[in-house]
Design an enzyme around this catalytic site. Structure first.
Site, PDB file in Angstrom:
ATOM      1  N   GLY A 194      -2.153  -5.924   9.015  1.00  0.00           N
ATOM      2  CA  GLY A 194      -3.052  -6.553   8.054  1.00  0.00           C
ATOM      3  C   GLY A 194      -3.412  -7.987   8.385  1.00  0.00           C
ATOM      4  N   HIS A 246       8.473   1.916   5.809  1.00  0.00           N
ATOM      5  CA  HIS A 246       7.367   1.008   6.140  1.00  0.00           C
ATOM      6  C   HIS A 246       7.830  -0.437   5.990  1.00  0.00           C
ATOM      7  CE1 HIS A 246       3.519  -1.065   6.034  1.00  0.00           C
ATOM      8  NE2 HIS A 246       3.024  -0.013   6.645  1.00  0.00           N
ATOM      9  N   GLU A 286       6.573  -2.995   4.802  1.00  0.00           N
ATOM     10  CA  GLU A 286       6.358  -3.631   3.497  1.00  0.00           C
ATOM     11  C   GLU A 286       7.509  -3.301   2.549  1.00  0.00           C
ATOM     12  OE1 GLU A 286       1.608  -3.504   4.297  1.00  0.00           O
ATOM     13  OE2 GLU A 286       2.453  -2.019   2.940  1.00  0.00           O
ATOM     14  N   GLU A 325       5.376  -0.361  14.323  1.00  0.00           N
ATOM     15  CA  GLU A 325       4.425  -1.269  13.678  1.00  0.00           C
ATOM     16  C   GLU A 325       4.956  -2.693  13.748  1.00  0.00           C
ATOM     17  OE1 GLU A 325       1.880   0.845  10.508  1.00  0.00           O
ATOM     18  OE2 GLU A 325       3.843   0.527   9.634  1.00  0.00           O
ATOM     19  N   SER A 351      -3.148  -3.257  12.524  1.00  0.00           N
ATOM     20  CA  SER A 351      -4.548  -3.672  12.679  1.00  0.00           C
ATOM     21  C   SER A 351      -5.330  -2.819  13.679  1.00  0.00           C
ATOM     22  CB  SER A 351      -4.641  -5.162  13.046  1.00  0.00           C
ATOM     23  OG  SER A 351      -4.082  -5.956  12.010  1.00  0.00           O
ATOM     24  N   LYS A 365      -1.906   2.740   1.321  1.00  0.00           N
ATOM     25  CA  LYS A 365      -1.110   1.725   0.617  1.00  0.00           C
ATOM     26  C   LYS A 365      -1.424   1.762  -0.887  1.00  0.00           C
ATOM     27  CE  LYS A 365      -0.674  -0.897   4.866  1.00  0.00           C
ATOM     28  NZ  LYS A 365      -0.525  -2.201   5.519  1.00  0.00           N
ATOM     29  N   ASN A 393      -2.646   5.283   6.142  1.00  0.00           N
ATOM     30  CA  ASN A 393      -1.832   4.795   5.024  1.00  0.00           C
ATOM     31  C   ASN A 393      -2.723   3.980   4.091  1.00  0.00           C
ATOM     32  OD1 ASN A 393       0.072   3.712   3.311  1.00  0.00           O
ATOM     33  ND2 ASN A 393       1.024   2.397   4.858  1.00  0.00           N
TER      34      ASN A 393
END
Length: 253
Positions: free
Chosen positions: A172, A96, A98, A166, A212, A12, A10
Site C-alpha cells: 500500500g 496478513h 496488517e 509480502e 503494490s 481488505k 485481497n
C-alpha cells in the site's frame, strides 16, 4: 512439477454492496486465461462472502480474510473455520502483515491458525514478510524463515498451502520490491523449504508476491522463475486486476 499461477485479490476492509456488484461484473465479463493456466481467488470482507460467491463466475473462487484459531464458541467477533466450510468458502488468508502488526498476531499464533484451518479442509494463503527496518538491518531472510518455520512446524500436508511473501514496506506504499528483490527472497524461501521441509514440497509449493502489485509491474514480476503469482491489494478493487490475472500468460509463454 509445473506450479499453476495463482492470483489472489485481497479486498481488505473495503466495499459497499454496490461497489462489490461493480467489481464482480468487471470480473465476470473479463476474458482471462483458462483455469488450467491460472487460479484466481478473491477475498472480500466476511459480510460479502456469500454474496460474492453467489454472483461470481464459476472458474474464480472466494477466500475469507481470516479465521479463528480453533473451534468456534465463546469468541465474540470471530469467525471459525467450520463456518467457512459450512458456507463452502474454499480458501482463507492467514497471517496478513496488517493482522500481525495491528492485532499482534505472533508467528506461533499464525502457525496454529494455518494448521487448524487446514485440519478443517480449508486451503490457506499464508502470509509472511519483513518490515522496512528489518530489511535495512539485513535480517529479511531470518525474519521470513522464522515466520515460515512457525507454519512448517505445524503443517504436515502442503498441498493446500500457498505462501505469500509480502514485504511490509511495499504494501500500500506504492514502493514495490524490484523483480530481482522479489526473486531473491522467493528463491531463498524455496531453498529453506527444500532444506527444512523437503525437496518435493519446495518444488511444488507456490510462493506468490504481494506488495503494490499493479497492471504496470505485474508482467516483469511474473517473469521471475520463483514468483508463482500474486496477492493483490488495492489493485484488486480496480479493473486492472484483470491485467494482473493475464500476467499468468508470461509463465505459459
Amino acid at each position: 512439477m509445473a506450479r499453476k499461477f495463482f492470483v489472489g485479490g485481497n479486498w481488505k476492509c473495503n466495499g459497499t454492496t454496490e461497489e462489490v456488484k461493480k467489481i464482480i461484473t468487471t470480473l465476470n465479463e473479463a476474458e482471462v486465461p483458462s483455469e488450467d493456466v491460472v487460479e484466481v481467488v478473491v477475498s472480500p470482507p466476511f459480510v460479502f462472502l456469500t454474496f460474492v460467491k453467489s454472483l461470481l463466475r464459476s472458474d474464480f473462487h472466494v477466500a475469507a480474510q481470516n479465521c479463528w484459531v480453533r473451534k468456534g464458541g465463546a469468541f465474540t467477533g470471530e469467525i471459525s473455520a467450520e463456518m467457512l466450510v459450512n458456507l463452502s468458502i474454499p480458501w482463507v488468508i492467514i497471517g496478513h502483515s496488517e493482522r500481525r502488526a495491528l492485532l499482534n498476531e505472533s508467528n506461533e499464533f499464525v502457525g496454529d491458525k494455518v494448521a487448524y484451518a487446514l485440519s478443517q479442509g480449508l486451503k490457506v494463503i499464508a502470509c509472511i514478510g519483513e518490515t522496512l527496518e528489518e530489511r535495512e538491518s539485513g535480517s529479511t531472510m531470518a525474519v521470513v524463515a522464522a515466520q515460515t518455520k512457525a507454519i512448517a512446524g505445524k503443517v504436515t500436508n502442503w498441498d493446500n498451502v500457498v505462501l505469500a511473501y509480502e514485504p511490509v514496506w511495499a504494501i500500500g506504499t506504492g514502493k514495490v520490491a524490484t523483480p530481482a528483490q522479489a526473486q531473491e527472497v522467493h528463491c531463498e524461501l524455496r531453498k529453506w523449504l527444500h532444506e527444512n521441509v523437503g525437496g518435493d514440497i519446495a518444488a511444488s509449493t507456490r510462493i506468490i508476491y504481494g506488495g503494490s502489485v499493479n497492471g504496470a509491474n505485474c508482467k516483469e514480476l511474473a517473469a521471475q522463475p520463483d514468483v508463482d503469482g500474486f496477492l493483490v491489494g488495492g489493485a484488486s478493487l480496480k479493473p486492472e486486476f484483470v491485467d494482473i490475472i493475464k500476467a499468468a500468460m508470461v509463465k505459459k509463454n
